[in-house]
Design a protein around this motif. Sequence first.
Motif, mmCIF file in Angstrom:
data_model
loop_
_atom_site.group_PDB
_atom_site.id
_atom_site.type_symbol
_atom_site.label_atom_id
_atom_site.label_comp_id
_atom_site.label_asym_id
_atom_site.label_seq_id
_atom_site.Cartn_x
_atom_site.Cartn_y
_atom_site.Cartn_z
ATOM 1 N N TYR A 192 0.852 -1.173 0.199
ATOM 2 C CA TYR A 192 -0.146 -0.054 -0.056
ATOM 3 C C TYR A 192 0.893 1.256 0.073
ATOM 4 N N VAL A 193 1.962 1.196 0.624
ATOM 5 C CA VAL A 193 2.918 2.390 0.589
ATOM 6 C C VAL A 193 3.354 2.623 -0.867
ATOM 7 N N HIS A 194 3.692 1.387 -1.446
ATOM 8 C CA HIS A 194 4.184 1.535 -2.831
ATOM 9 C C HIS A 194 3.027 1.973 -3.658
ATOM 10 N N ARG A 195 1.960 1.603 -3.496
ATOM 11 C CA ARG A 195 0.760 2.253 -4.477
ATOM 12 C C ARG A 195 0.304 3.678 -4.362
ATOM 13 N N VAL A 196 0.433 4.123 -2.996
ATOM 14 C CA VAL A 196 0.319 5.560 -2.500
ATOM 15 C C VAL A 196 1.629 6.339 -3.184
ATOM 16 N N ARG A 197 2.785 5.629 -3.126
ATOM 17 C CA ARG A 197 4.058 6.396 -3.544
ATOM 18 C C ARG A 197 3.795 6.755 -5.261
ATOM 19 N N LYS A 198 3.141 5.777 -5.793
ATOM 20 C CA LYS A 198 3.213 6.040 -7.281
ATOM 21 C C LYS A 198 1.863 7.055 -7.499
ATOM 22 N N LYS A 199 0.911 7.190 -6.733
ATOM 23 C CA LYS A 199 -0.076 8.293 -6.790
ATOM 24 C C LYS A 199 0.344 9.604 -6.737
ATOM 25 N N LEU A 200 1.573 9.677 -5.781
ATOM 26 C CA LEU A 200 2.083 10.839 -5.344
ATOM 27 C C LEU A 200 3.201 11.404 -6.402
ATOM 28 N N ALA A 201 3.687 10.424 -7.409
ATOM 29 C CA ALA A 201 4.503 10.660 -8.182
ATOM 30 C C ALA A 201 4.407 12.029 -9.091
ATOM 31 N N GLY A 202 5.347 12.764 -9.321
ATOM 32 C CA GLY A 202 5.148 14.025 -10.141
ATOM 33 C C GLY A 202 4.791 15.232 -9.231
ATOM 34 N N SER A 203 4.624 14.887 -8.149
ATOM 35 C CA SER A 203 4.327 16.030 -7.075
ATOM 36 C C SER A 203 5.715 16.472 -6.339
ATOM 37 N N ASN A 204 5.402 17.492 -5.547
ATOM 38 C CA ASN A 204 6.471 17.727 -4.605
ATOM 39 C C ASN A 204 6.425 17.048 -3.097
ATOM 40 N N VAL A 205 5.546 16.036 -3.248
ATOM 41 C CA VAL A 205 5.182 15.273 -1.746
ATOM 42 C C VAL A 205 5.592 13.948 -2.152
ATOM 43 N N ALA A 206 6.381 13.440 -1.219
ATOM 44 C CA ALA A 206 6.909 11.836 -1.411
ATOM 45 C C ALA A 206 7.208 11.227 -0.048
ATOM 46 N N ILE A 207 6.893 9.758 -0.101
ATOM 47 C CA ILE A 207 6.973 8.905 1.127
ATOM 48 C C ILE A 207 8.391 8.656 1.186
ATOM 49 N N VAL A 208 9.153 9.096 2.343
ATOM 50 C CA VAL A 208 10.530 8.582 2.196
ATOM 51 C C VAL A 208 10.784 7.515 3.244
ATOM 52 N N THR A 209 11.502 6.516 2.741
ATOM 53 C CA THR A 209 11.830 5.531 3.595
ATOM 54 C C THR A 209 12.956 5.532 4.461
ATOM 55 N N LEU A 210 12.667 5.588 5.953
ATOM 56 C CA LEU A 210 13.701 5.661 6.992
ATOM 57 C C LEU A 210 14.298 4.551 7.559
ATOM 58 N N ARG A 211 15.340 3.941 7.296
ATOM 59 C CA ARG A 211 15.748 2.455 7.639
ATOM 60 C C ARG A 211 15.573 2.531 9.257
ATOM 61 N N GLY A 212 15.095 1.275 9.428
ATOM 62 C CA GLY A 212 14.800 1.240 10.955
ATOM 63 C C GLY A 212 13.883 1.949 11.541
ATOM 64 N N LEU A 213 13.330 2.813 10.886
ATOM 65 C CA LEU A 213 12.250 3.591 11.838
ATOM 66 C C LEU A 213 10.658 3.619 10.772
ATOM 67 N N GLY A 214 10.806 3.591 9.727
ATOM 68 C CA GLY A 214 9.704 3.220 8.922
ATOM 69 C C GLY A 214 9.576 4.193 7.843
ATOM 70 N N TYR A 215 8.590 4.978 7.867
ATOM 71 C CA TYR A 215 8.234 6.108 6.457
ATOM 72 C C TYR A 215 8.046 7.369 7.092
ATOM 73 N N SER A 216 8.269 8.315 6.299
ATOM 74 C CA SER A 216 7.777 9.893 6.610
ATOM 75 C C SER A 216 7.451 10.358 5.087
ATOM 76 N N LEU A 217 6.320 11.186 5.385
ATOM 77 C CA LEU A 217 5.654 11.964 4.352
ATOM 78 C C LEU A 217 6.241 13.120 4.495
ATOM 79 N N GLU A 218 7.122 13.676 3.267
ATOM 80 C CA GLU A 218 7.912 14.983 3.251
ATOM 81 C C GLU A 218 7.468 15.677 1.948
ATOM 82 N N CYS A 219 7.878 16.971 1.943
ATOM 83 C CA CYS A 219 7.738 17.860 0.926
ATOM 84 C C CYS A 219 9.101 18.160 0.405
#
Length: 223
Positions: A192-219
């Motif tokens: 689901y993270v992968h699917r959402v990432r694809k839908k955010l592609a092309g914008s200035n917002v992205a899901i960033v993977t943080l090793r050992g911590l999880g994910y962060s939504l960043e601009c």
Amino acid sequence: MRLLLVEDTTELARWLQKALTQAGFVVDWVADGLAADHLLQSEHYELVVLDLSLPRLDGLEVLARLRKRGQSLPVMLLTARGDLQDRVRGLNQGADDYLSKPFDLVELEARIRALLRRSHGQQSQTQVLGELVLFEQGYFHLQDKPLALTPRESSVLTTLMQRRGRPVSRQQLYEQTFTLADEASLESIELYVHRVRKKLAGSNVAIVTLRGLGYSLECQPCG
């Protein structure tokens, strides 16, 4: 319910005033921002329908003065379709929702009623991150267009949006996305993270993977 309509296009304003009056509202109409600012200081309204492009005082300044005075009544912005930055600025300054012209009257009325239901003793929950907007009604817009999401994709993005800029673990996302009745493994959240990432592609917002911590939504970048 008494509303203030601030719109400088006479034909549109008269049409809206008539339609909203027929829908059961009491509607005062002014055609410039300075007149609106004076009325908002002297009269009581339940909601403001506010055009951004106005003579004498633009809509963003009307909104800024309203919030600076501590007035918390809901504000619905009316904007030209291409004015993305103004919409983002408006939401950041305390607007509760917006519609791009041309719009459907049925949608305007529905959104007004939704804002009124939520207005008593409640603060606006509209959230903005770059080109992504999460409205308090639970739907997203990306680059000024509705973002189509499945319920689980929406749950993932909502959880990340509410904790934007901070790490969210896979376990936290899993608990917000699945119920005890769902037969899904912890690893399935990555789909689901992968699917959402694809839908955010092309914008200035992205899901960033943080090793050992999880994910962060960043601009990236966020002005």
